[in-house]
Design an enzyme around this catalytic site. Structure first.
Site, PDB file in Angstrom:
ATOM      1  N   ASP A  88      27.845 -26.447 -60.146  1.00 27.66           N
ATOM      2  CA  ASP A  88      27.599 -28.235 -60.565  1.00 27.66           C
ATOM      3  C   ASP A  88      28.655 -28.128 -58.961  1.00 27.66           C
ATOM      4  O   ASP A  88      28.108 -26.608 -57.752  1.00 27.66           O
ATOM      5  CB  ASP A  88      29.075 -28.705 -61.048  1.00 27.66           C
ATOM      6  N   HIS A  89      28.919 -29.144 -58.003  1.00 23.28           N
ATOM      7  CA  HIS A  89      29.530 -29.235 -57.021  1.00 23.28           C
ATOM      8  C   HIS A  89      30.356 -28.471 -56.655  1.00 23.28           C
ATOM      9  O   HIS A  89      30.598 -27.884 -55.661  1.00 23.28           O
ATOM     10  CB  HIS A  89      30.299 -31.388 -56.712  1.00 23.28           C
ATOM     11  N   CYS A 146      30.861 -23.531 -61.822  1.00 20.20           N
ATOM     12  CA  CYS A 146      31.388 -24.372 -62.327  1.00 20.20           C
ATOM     13  C   CYS A 146      33.088 -24.735 -61.131  1.00 20.20           C
ATOM     14  O   CYS A 146      33.006 -23.138 -60.666  1.00 20.20           O
ATOM     15  CB  CYS A 146      31.243 -25.527 -63.081  1.00 20.20           C
ATOM     16  N   GLY A 147      33.869 -25.280 -61.806  1.00 23.72           N
ATOM     17  CA  GLY A 147      35.466 -24.826 -61.036  1.00 23.72           C
ATOM     18  C   GLY A 147      35.949 -23.997 -61.697  1.00 23.72           C
ATOM     19  O   GLY A 147      36.843 -22.935 -61.457  1.00 23.72           O
ATOM     20  N   THR A 148      35.968 -23.708 -63.181  1.00 22.31           N
ATOM     21  CA  THR A 148      36.530 -22.985 -64.012  1.00 22.31           C
ATOM     22  C   THR A 148      35.477 -21.923 -64.550  1.00 22.31           C
ATOM     23  O   THR A 148      36.383 -21.130 -65.106  1.00 22.31           O
ATOM     24  CB  THR A 148      37.105 -23.762 -65.384  1.00 22.31           C
ATOM     25  N   HIS A 201      28.554  -3.848 -73.708  1.00 20.96           N
ATOM     26  CA  HIS A 201      29.234  -4.310 -75.270  1.00 20.96           C
ATOM     27  C   HIS A 201      27.899  -5.243 -76.047  1.00 20.96           C
ATOM     28  O   HIS A 201      28.088  -5.557 -77.153  1.00 20.96           O
ATOM     29  CB  HIS A 201      30.125  -4.465 -75.158  1.00 20.96           C
ATOM     30  N   HIS A 235      27.059  -1.700 -80.523  1.00 20.82           N
ATOM     31  CA  HIS A 235      26.867  -2.832 -80.247  1.00 20.82           C
ATOM     32  C   HIS A 235      26.089  -3.865 -80.323  1.00 20.82           C
ATOM     33  O   HIS A 235      25.454  -5.300 -80.470  1.00 20.82           O
ATOM     34  CB  HIS A 235      27.024  -2.854 -78.995  1.00 20.82           C
TER      35      HIS A 235
END
Ligand code: RB5
Length: 149
Positions: free
Chosen positions: A7-8, A64-66, A97, A132
């Site tokens: 995103d922005h 994105c931001g986070t 894994h 795994h």
């Protein structure tokens, strides 16, 4: 082929990752966004994730931001295992894994250099297989509506 999406808020780090991919000689397709205008991340996550799930792209990187919202959206696409990572250890282990086929990062969480290192680690680490694979099969069974008991 590497699928990209942001995103922005993620756009500045995505641009750095594009530079990294060019240095590594890896082809990529950027599914947007392309401008700094405020936008919603889900559609860009979905576009990139669908390309990975369809086999048009081998792996995907989202920002994105986070890193959280865009990873949540990507993980709603059938066949996607997207890990939100803020460190190289997690990026390495989610390949070894979890056979993650996408990674997400937060441009407001990691700096440019760390973000590049995380992306490089994700792109250069192979899945270990073995025990795994069974665990991944269980994750995908949940996605297919199976009851693990
Ligand atoms: C945008 O302000 C921000 O909410 C978004 O980039 C992301 O961090 C959401 O998970």
């Amino acid at each position: 082929m590497i699928a990209l999406g942001s995103d922005h808020a993620g756009l500045p780090l995505k641009k750095e990752i594009i530079a990294l991919l060019e240095e590594m000689g890896l082809a990529y397709k950027d599914y947007g966004t392309y401008t700094a205008d405020s936008c919603d991340y889900a559609q860009f996550a979905q576009r990139a994730a669908k390309a990975v799930a369809a086999g048009e792209c081998d792996r995907g990187i989202l920002v994105c931001g986070t890193g959280i919202g865009i990873s949540m959206a990507a993980n709603k696409v059938h066949g996607i295992r997207c890990a939100c990572c803020s460190d190289c250890y997690s990026a390495k282990m989610t390949r070894k894994h979890n056979d993650a086929n996408m990674i997400a990062m937060g441009a407001r969480v990691v700096g440019v250099d760390l973000g590049r290192m995380i992306a490089e680690t994700f792109l250069t680490t192979e899945f270990e297989g073995g025990r795994h694979q069974r665990r991944i099969d269980q994750i995908m069974a949940i996605e297919n509506g199976e009851d693990l008991g």
